[in-house]
Design an enzyme around this catalytic site. Sequence first.
Site, PDB file in Angstrom:
ATOM      1  N   HIS A  72       0.658  -0.673  -0.294  1.00 46.95           N
ATOM      2  CA  HIS A  72      -0.310  -0.269   0.145  1.00 46.95           C
ATOM      3  C   HIS A  72       1.056   1.520   0.096  1.00 46.95           C
ATOM      4  CE1 HIS A  72      -4.258  -1.966   1.514  1.00 46.95           C
ATOM      5  NE2 HIS A  72      -3.663  -2.148   0.977  1.00 46.95           N
ATOM      6  N   TYR A 200      -9.264   6.013   6.719  1.00 49.50           N
ATOM      7  CA  TYR A 200      -9.204   6.317   8.459  1.00 49.50           C
ATOM      8  C   TYR A 200     -10.082   7.094   8.676  1.00 49.50           C
ATOM      9  CZ  TYR A 200      -5.022   3.711   9.989  1.00 49.50           C
ATOM     10  OH  TYR A 200      -4.141   2.732  10.270  1.00 49.50           O
ATOM     11  N   PRO A 292      -4.318   0.585  18.906  1.00 52.18           N
ATOM     12  CA  PRO A 292      -4.341   0.150  17.218  1.00 52.18           C
ATOM     13  C   PRO A 292      -5.119   1.271  15.987  1.00 52.18           C
ATOM     14  CG  PRO A 292      -6.356  -0.856  17.952  1.00 52.18           C
ATOM     15  CD  PRO A 292      -6.376  -0.268  18.982  1.00 52.18           C
ATOM     16  N   LYS A 296       0.433   0.343  15.190  1.00 57.00           N
ATOM     17  CA  LYS A 296       1.944   0.115  15.430  1.00 57.00           C
ATOM     18  C   LYS A 296       2.218  -0.586  16.325  1.00 57.00           C
ATOM     19  CE  LYS A 296       3.715   3.441  13.590  1.00 57.00           C
ATOM     20  NZ  LYS A 296       3.830   2.747  12.260  1.00 57.00           N
ATOM     21  N   TYR A 384       4.059   6.729   9.981  1.00 59.13           N
ATOM     22  CA  TYR A 384       2.882   5.407   9.612  1.00 59.13           C
ATOM     23  C   TYR A 384       3.912   4.642   8.827  1.00 59.13           C
ATOM     24  CZ  TYR A 384      -1.236   3.186   8.310  1.00 59.13           C
ATOM     25  OH  TYR A 384      -2.032   2.131   7.917  1.00 59.13           O
TER      26      TYR A 384
HETATM   27  P1  RFL Z   1       0.856 -11.067  21.735  1.00 59.78           P
HETATM   28  O1  RFL Z   1      -0.262 -12.006  20.489  1.00 59.78           O
HETATM   29  O2  RFL Z   1      -0.855 -10.394  23.085  1.00 59.78           O
HETATM   30  O3  RFL Z   1       1.142 -12.674  21.944  1.00 59.78           O
HETATM   31  C1  RFL Z   1       2.060 -13.182  24.139  1.00 59.78           C
HETATM   32  C2  RFL Z   1       1.486 -14.761  24.172  1.00 59.78           C
HETATM   33  O4  RFL Z   1       1.414 -14.802  25.066  1.00 59.78           O
HETATM   34  C3  RFL Z   1       0.706 -15.965  25.836  1.00 59.78           C
HETATM   35  N1  RFL Z   1       0.514 -15.659  27.184  1.00 59.78           N
HETATM   36  C4  RFL Z   1       1.685 -17.121  28.166  1.00 59.78           C
HETATM   37  N2  RFL Z   1       2.051 -18.330  28.007  1.00 59.78           N
HETATM   38  C5  RFL Z   1       2.017 -18.909  28.908  1.00 59.78           C
HETATM   39  N3  RFL Z   1       2.069 -18.246  30.050  1.00 59.78           N
HETATM   40  C6  RFL Z   1       0.989 -17.306  30.224  1.00 59.78           C
HETATM   41  N4  RFL Z   1       1.245 -16.823  31.542  1.00 59.78           N
HETATM   42  C7  RFL Z   1       0.975 -16.662  29.500  1.00 59.78           C
HETATM   43  N5  RFL Z   1       0.018 -15.218  28.879  1.00 59.78           N
HETATM   44  C8  RFL Z   1       0.011 -15.119  27.726  1.00 59.78           C
HETATM   45  C9  RFL Z   1      -0.685 -15.184  25.238  1.00 59.78           C
HETATM   46  O5  RFL Z   1      -1.989 -16.717  24.663  1.00 59.78           O
HETATM   47  C10 RFL Z   1      -0.256 -15.007  24.107  1.00 59.78           C
HETATM   48  O6  RFL Z   1      -0.432 -16.299  22.539  1.00 59.78           O
HETATM   49  O7  RFL Z   1       1.698 -10.292  22.250  1.00 59.78           O
HETATM   50  P2  RFL Z   1       3.104 -10.304  21.357  1.00 59.78           P
HETATM   51  O8  RFL Z   1       3.809 -11.103  20.566  1.00 59.78           O
HETATM   52  O9  RFL Z   1       3.791  -9.218  22.270  1.00 59.78           O
HETATM   53  O10 RFL Z   1       1.977  -9.703  19.780  1.00 59.78           O
HETATM   54  C11 RFL Z   1       1.682  -8.201  19.697  1.00 59.78           C
HETATM   55  C12 RFL Z   1       0.582  -8.500  18.783  1.00 59.78           C
HETATM   56  O11 RFL Z   1      -0.128  -9.451  18.917  1.00 59.78           O
HETATM   57  C13 RFL Z   1      -0.104  -6.836  18.960  1.00 59.78           C
HETATM   58  O12 RFL Z   1       0.710  -5.890  19.180  1.00 59.78           O
HETATM   59  C14 RFL Z   1      -0.117  -6.382  17.997  1.00 59.78           C
HETATM   60  O13 RFL Z   1      -1.967  -7.186  17.436  1.00 59.78           O
HETATM   61  C15 RFL Z   1      -1.901  -4.633  17.769  1.00 59.78           C
HETATM   62  N6  RFL Z   1      -2.588  -4.390  17.130  1.00 59.78           N
HETATM   63  C16 RFL Z   1      -1.920  -4.132  15.800  1.00 59.78           C
HETATM   64  N7  RFL Z   1      -0.587  -4.429  15.842  1.00 59.78           N
HETATM   65  C17 RFL Z   1       0.000  -3.686  14.398  1.00 59.78           C
HETATM   66  O14 RFL Z   1       1.159  -3.494  13.998  1.00 59.78           O
HETATM   67  N8  RFL Z   1      -0.341  -3.172  13.487  1.00 59.78           N
HETATM   68  C18 RFL Z   1      -1.651  -3.493  13.135  1.00 59.78           C
HETATM   69  O15 RFL Z   1      -2.873  -3.263  12.251  1.00 59.78           O
HETATM   70  C19 RFL Z   1      -2.774  -3.520  14.475  1.00 59.78           C
HETATM   71  N9  RFL Z   1      -4.190  -3.673  14.853  1.00 59.78           N
HETATM   72  C20 RFL Z   1      -4.151  -4.572  16.854  1.00 59.78           C
HETATM   73  C21 RFL Z   1      -4.750  -4.025  15.514  1.00 59.78           C
HETATM   74  C22 RFL Z   1      -4.479  -4.863  18.154  1.00 59.78           C
HETATM   75  C23 RFL Z   1      -5.480  -5.565  18.005  1.00 59.78           C
HETATM   76  N10 RFL Z   1      -6.378  -5.712  18.847  1.00 59.78           N
HETATM   77  C24 RFL Z   1      -7.228  -6.334  19.263  1.00 59.78           C
HETATM   78  C25 RFL Z   1      -5.588  -6.036  20.399  1.00 59.78           C
HETATM   79  C26 RFL Z   1      -6.120  -4.290  15.955  1.00 59.78           C
HETATM   80  C27 RFL Z   1      -6.435  -4.780  16.932  1.00 59.78           C
HETATM   81  C28 RFL Z   1      -7.945  -4.782  16.845  1.00 59.78           C
HETATM   82  C1  PHB Z   2      -6.366  -3.379  10.289  1.00 59.28           C
HETATM   83  O1  PHB Z   2      -6.342  -4.276  10.272  1.00 59.28           O
HETATM   84  O2  PHB Z   2      -6.640  -4.987  11.587  1.00 59.28           O
HETATM   85  C2  PHB Z   2      -6.198  -2.645  11.001  1.00 59.28           C
HETATM   86  C3  PHB Z   2      -5.305  -1.513  10.306  1.00 59.28           C
HETATM   87  C4  PHB Z   2      -4.884  -0.695  10.266  1.00 59.28           C
HETATM   88  C5  PHB Z   2      -4.708  -0.029  12.050  1.00 59.28           C
HETATM   89  C6  PHB Z   2      -5.810  -1.424  12.884  1.00 59.28           C
HETATM   90  C7  PHB Z   2      -5.887  -2.473  12.578  1.00 59.28           C
HETATM   91  O3  PHB Z   2      -4.512   1.164  12.196  1.00 59.28           O
END
Ligand code: RFL
Ligand code: PHB
Length: 389
Positions: A72, A200, A292, A296, A384
């Site tokens: 993108h 957005y 989110p 990041k 970004y």
């Molecule tokens: P995670 O993915 O939370 O993984 C942690 C893992 O640890 C396990 N765990 C344990 N295991 C053993 N013993 C314990 N006591 C434990 N406690 C927990 C869990 O089961 C899990 O598997 O952390 P990690 O690896 O640091 O990764 C971080 C990312 O997942 C997170 O920052 C992103 O998903 C955030 N995020 C986005 N990030 C982006 O860079 N670009 C995006 O577009 C973006 N969109 C988003 C997002 C997060 C969202 N939500 C739901 C919070 C959109 C959403 C809606």
């Molecule tokens: C997504 O596609 O899940 C998404 C994209 C951009 C964002 C957050 C989530 O800023």
Amino acid sequence: MRTKVVIIGGGPSGLLLSKLLSLEGIDNIVLEKQSREYVIGRVRAGVLENGTIEMLRLAGVSDRLEKEGFQHNGIFLSFRNHGFRIDLKGLTDKNVTVYGQTEITKDLYDSIEKENGIIINNAKDVLPHEINSKNPFVTFKKDGLEKKITCDFIAGCDGYYGISRSIIPKEVINTYERVYPFGWLGILSETPPVSEELIYANHGNGFALASMRNKNLSRYYIQTKLEDNIDNWSDIKFWEELKKRLPSNVADTIITGPSIEKSIAPLRSFVCEPMSWKKLYLVGDAAHIVPPTGAKGLNLAVSDVYYLYNAMKNFYLLDTTDDLKMYSTRALSRVWKSIRFSWWMTTTFHKFPEQSSFDQRIQDSELEYLENSIASQTVLSENYVGLPF
Ligand code: RFL
Ligand code: PHB
């Protein structure tokens, strides 16, 4: 059992660290409390910075991403019922890639398992011990049996609700937090995305985001009340509200369909300082959370992995602890810049409960300025697409 590094948490940060360490011949074991299917099934991030892609390439897990990910070169922002484009590529010479976190996690699992790396799923009651000693160890239960792994280092990659951060004594730690008074309701639907690039939207009813996973899989979000419940949101109600918040020329072309996933996520900014203590190193969401809006969270988790992997590599291969000592400082410097950017995107695009007409005018003028100022667009674009590691 003994290994060099115990990695607590098998999300993207834990799996990526494991893969990179293994490639350098540094033994490690991942302990994940959930099943593989559960971890892969979590629908989360979609937007990857180039630095993240580089790291996945280094780990040897970028083949599918390079074939199936979408480049993108811009994003759309909208307010007062009209949109304008930010030319990310033209302004920074960089772009972002749309490829789901679920796919990255799957690619990492497949690759680690193929190379006989060790991921222990369904590891219960994981607990680090004697972090301050020469031989820290981690205990856990697997299939009802008590297990113990002794190691040199522990990487806490267990997300915001994990156990690792809580092991650091209270007097050593400082936390910084902002909880936003709203959440995001997200849906996934097997419909073509409404726009080729993300939108957005700032709207009087609240924020909306049009995103995607592929040509027939759309991801949409709308801002909701914090206390809202997905049972209050039928698919029909969701589509109606989303259409209101996007510019009408875009809303008129949306193809709607049944949702195949629907969930509400709260929004929070959080930082824990320092990110390491003795032999424990926190990585990703275990140490910091961003709302989110700036896309990041996953990207920050990957830049933490970059600093920690290099520091551990230099410890084992060059016999120096210098980079391990600097891990927290280096990681935090980048973390805070993303915290600021995500906070700014969130404050500029969302409607706050107490928002006055003055606040709305400030948001409008911020967006109007952005629409007309290349300098302002460059600042947004640089952040970004991702600041350098
Ligand atoms: P995670 O993915 O939370 O993984 C942690 C893992 O640890 C396990 N765990 C344990 N295991 C053993 N013993 C314990 N006591 C434990 N406690 C927990 C869990 O089961 C899990 O598997 O952390 P990690 O690896 O640091 O990764 C971080 C990312 O997942 C997170 O920052 C992103 O998903 C955030 N995020 C986005 N990030 C982006 O860079 N670009 C995006 O577009 C973006 N969109 C988003 C997002 C997060 C969202 N939500 C739901 C919070 C959109 C959403 C809606
Ligand atoms: C997504 O596609 O899940 C998404 C994209 C951009 C964002 C957050 C989530 O800023």
